[in-house]
Design a protein around this motif. Structure first.
Motif, short mmCIF file in Angstrom:
data_model
loop_
_atom_site.label_atom_id
_atom_site.label_comp_id
_atom_site.label_asym_id
_atom_site.label_seq_id
_atom_site.Cartn_x
_atom_site.Cartn_y
_atom_site.Cartn_z
N ASP A 92 -3.03 -10.92 2.25
CA ASP A 92 -3.64 -9.61 2.01
C ASP A 92 -3.00 -8.92 0.81
OD1 ASP A 92 -5.44 -9.82 4.07
OD2 ASP A 92 -4.24 -8.67 5.50
N GLN A 93 -3.75 -8.00 0.25
CA GLN A 93 -3.25 -7.21 -0.88
C GLN A 93 -2.12 -6.29 -0.43
OE1 GLN A 93 -6.26 -4.74 -2.65
NE2 GLN A 93 -5.07 -4.31 -4.48
N ILE A 94 -2.35 -5.55 0.64
CA ILE A 94 -1.30 -4.69 1.22
C ILE A 94 -1.24 -4.91 2.73
CG2 ILE A 94 -1.19 -2.88 -0.54
CD1 ILE A 94 -3.12 -1.25 1.29
N GLY A 95 -1.29 -6.15 3.14
CA GLY A 95 -1.27 -6.48 4.56
C GLY A 95 0.14 -6.51 5.12
N ALA A 96 0.20 -6.76 6.42
CA ALA A 96 1.48 -6.72 7.13
C ALA A 96 2.46 -7.77 6.60
CB ALA A 96 1.24 -6.93 8.62
N THR A 97 1.98 -8.98 6.34
CA THR A 97 2.89 -10.05 5.93
C THR A 97 3.50 -9.77 4.57
OG1 THR A 97 1.65 -11.68 7.21
CG2 THR A 97 3.09 -12.52 5.50
N ILE A 98 2.69 -9.40 3.58
CA ILE A 98 3.21 -9.18 2.23
C ILE A 98 4.15 -7.98 2.20
CG2 ILE A 98 1.27 -7.76 1.44
CD1 ILE A 98 3.16 -10.41 -0.63
N ILE A 99 3.85 -6.92 2.96
CA ILE A 99 4.73 -5.75 3.00
C ILE A 99 6.04 -6.09 3.70
CG2 ILE A 99 5.00 -3.46 4.03
CD1 ILE A 99 2.16 -2.86 3.21
N HIS A 100 5.95 -6.85 4.79
CA HIS A 100 7.16 -7.27 5.52
C HIS A 100 8.05 -8.11 4.60
CE1 HIS A 100 8.60 -8.45 9.84
NE2 HIS A 100 9.54 -7.87 9.14
N LYS A 101 7.45 -9.05 3.88
CA LYS A 101 8.22 -9.88 2.95
C LYS A 101 8.88 -9.03 1.87
CE LYS A 101 6.37 -13.66 1.25
NZ LYS A 101 7.35 -14.72 1.52
N ALA A 102 8.11 -8.10 1.31
CA ALA A 102 8.64 -7.26 0.23
C ALA A 102 9.80 -6.40 0.71
CB ALA A 102 7.52 -6.38 -0.33
N LEU A 103 9.67 -5.83 1.89
CA LEU A 103 10.75 -5.01 2.44
C LEU A 103 12.02 -5.83 2.65
CD1 LEU A 103 8.85 -2.88 5.12
CD2 LEU A 103 10.07 -1.98 3.14
N LEU A 104 11.86 -7.00 3.25
CA LEU A 104 13.03 -7.83 3.52
C LEU A 104 13.68 -8.33 2.23
CD1 LEU A 104 11.68 -9.86 6.58
CD2 LEU A 104 13.40 -8.04 6.62
N GLU A 105 12.86 -8.75 1.27
CA GLU A 105 13.42 -9.19 -0.01
C GLU A 105 14.19 -8.06 -0.68
OE1 GLU A 105 10.84 -11.11 -2.78
OE2 GLU A 105 10.17 -12.64 -1.34
N PHE A 106 13.64 -6.85 -0.64
CA PHE A 106 14.31 -5.70 -1.23
C PHE A 106 15.65 -5.42 -0.54
CE2 PHE A 106 15.19 -1.12 -0.79
CZ PHE A 106 15.43 -0.80 -2.12
N LEU A 107 15.65 -5.41 0.78
CA LEU A 107 16.87 -5.13 1.53
C LEU A 107 17.94 -6.19 1.27
CD1 LEU A 107 15.27 -3.96 4.90
CD2 LEU A 107 16.48 -2.52 3.25
N VAL A 108 17.53 -7.45 1.25
CA VAL A 108 18.48 -8.54 0.98
C VAL A 108 19.06 -8.41 -0.42
CG1 VAL A 108 18.69 -11.04 0.62
CG2 VAL A 108 17.49 -10.17 2.64
N ARG A 109 18.21 -8.08 -1.41
CA ARG A 109 18.71 -7.90 -2.78
C ARG A 109 19.69 -6.74 -2.87
NH1 ARG A 109 13.30 -8.40 -4.43
NH2 ARG A 109 13.30 -6.22 -5.13
N ARG A 110 19.56 -5.76 -1.99
CA ARG A 110 20.47 -4.60 -1.99
C ARG A 110 21.71 -4.84 -1.14
NH1 ARG A 110 19.82 -1.35 -6.01
NH2 ARG A 110 20.61 0.45 -4.82
N GLY A 111 21.84 -6.06 -0.60
CA GLY A 111 23.06 -6.40 0.13
C GLY A 111 23.03 -6.11 1.61
#
Length: 352
Positions: free
Chosen positions: A184-203
């Motif tokens: 999806d463009q702004i579906g649950a999976t892509i948003i979940h992935k983006a949030l987790l990637e962001f948090l991991v990159r921030r340590g």
């Protein structure tokens, strides 16, 4: 540019969104698109040339009329002029799950010879929109695409692009392929992935997370069937796990069908982790979307991307399009990597 001749299997809500969207973007308004122009192709370059379904309310109707059948739940948001494409009776196989039997009356006309219709209509790209878990039917339509000389887009969880056997078959037939399980463009999976990637990159250390949703669309109903639902949930879990470089307890997927929600979906995210000095952090988010149009922007990019593959004589699963547009690609990349890959593909710097 030449027209992109597109055939459709499954004239449901996602098909309705695609057809209505192409019609609306003919007016030059490009709200909600990442790429107005994708390698020289605009949405208005898409021409629908064939359509297949089994629903008695759709078979025999012009595609412009069939998308608004009562069994579809996505509303009319754009007028669609007659397209001159009659929906023809396809094969059923395992395309109707136990929870869809009460919703759909199967047309009693004989099935048409799909590959012959595709050839006669000069269809270049066949899109598979049939419900989650329709493994036999998906493979059968992939076979028809090969027989007819069509590129194939698999929006379902069934392994086609991810399968070495199918990828090889499309290569041998000199046809491109994209899949599996549209993102999806702004579906649950892509948003979940983006949030987790962001948090991991921030340590941040992720401890556990879930993403659960309820909806009133056909896909939500189909996933209530255990076998189909289990496949969908496992695909989502694995896709989300790829955003974290270590194993994390993850639950993801549809939990219930709510009829009066129609084509809307509510998604609930919960993330638990630790930041500096093991300080706990918890995140609760609610996302409300309309289901059908959520993947259409991405799908428009994939359609145009496959047309480019045809132009460039690229065969088999196109890794860039698969990673960019699908939850279950042959090879996964981070969101940052796929962004770079898709831009390089458009510019002609990447041909796979």
């Amino acid at each position: 540019m030449t027209k992109i001749k597109v055939g459709i299997v499954g004239v449901g809500d996602c098909c309705s969104s695609l057809v209505q969207g192409v019609s609306s973007y003919n007016d030059g308004e490009f709200v909600g698109l990442k790429f107005e122009n994708f390698g020289g192709y605009k949405p208005s370059d898409i021409e629908f040339t064939a359509a297949f379904d089994i629903d008695s309310l759709k078979v025999g109707k012009d595609l412009s009329e069939a998308i608004f059948a009562k069994t579809n739940r996505y509303e009319k948001v754009n007028e669609v002029n007659p397209l001159g494409v009659i929906v023809q009776k396809g094969e059923i196989m395992d395309g109707v799950g136990e929870y869809l039997h009460d919703q759909i009356k199967v047309d009693d006309k004989p099935s048409v010879k799909v590959s012959e219709v595709l050839k006669k209509s000069k269809t270049e790209i066949l899109i598979n929109f049939i419900p989650t878990g329709s493994v036999q039917a998906t493979k059968w339509y992939a076979e028809q695409a090969i027989n007819a000389g069509c590129a194939f887009i698999n929006t379902t969880t069934t392994e086609i692009a991810r399968s070495k056997e199918w990828t090889q078959r499309f290569k041998e037939a000199k046809l491109p392929l994209a899949g599996d399980d549209i993102m999806d463009q702004i579906g649950a999976t892509i948003i979940h992935k983006a949030l987790l990637e962001f948090l991991v990159r921030r340590g941040v250390k992720i401890d556990e997370t879930y993403q659960l949703d309820i909806g009133g669309g056909t896909e939500s109903l189909a996933t209530l069937e255990k076998a189909r639902g289990d496949i969908k949930r496992e695909v989502k879990r694995k896709t989300i796990q790829e955003s974290v470089p270590y194993e994390v307890p993850i639950i993801a997927g549809t939990t219930d069908y709510v009829d009066f929600m129609k084509n809307t979906r509510d998604s609930y995210f919960w993330i638990s982790g630790k930041y500096f000095n093991s300080t706990p952090v918890k995140m609760d988010i609610t996302l409300r979307t309309v289901d059908a149009p959520n993947s259409t922007s991405i799908l428009l990019d994939v359609i145009r991307g496959l047309k480019i593959a045809i132009d460039r004589k690229l065969y088999g699963a196109i890794d860039t399009l698969c990673a960019y547009g699908f939850k279950r690609p042959p090879k996964s990349y981070s969101l940052i990597e796929t962004e770079k890959m898709i831009n390089e593909y458009i510019e002609g710097k990447r041909n796979k």
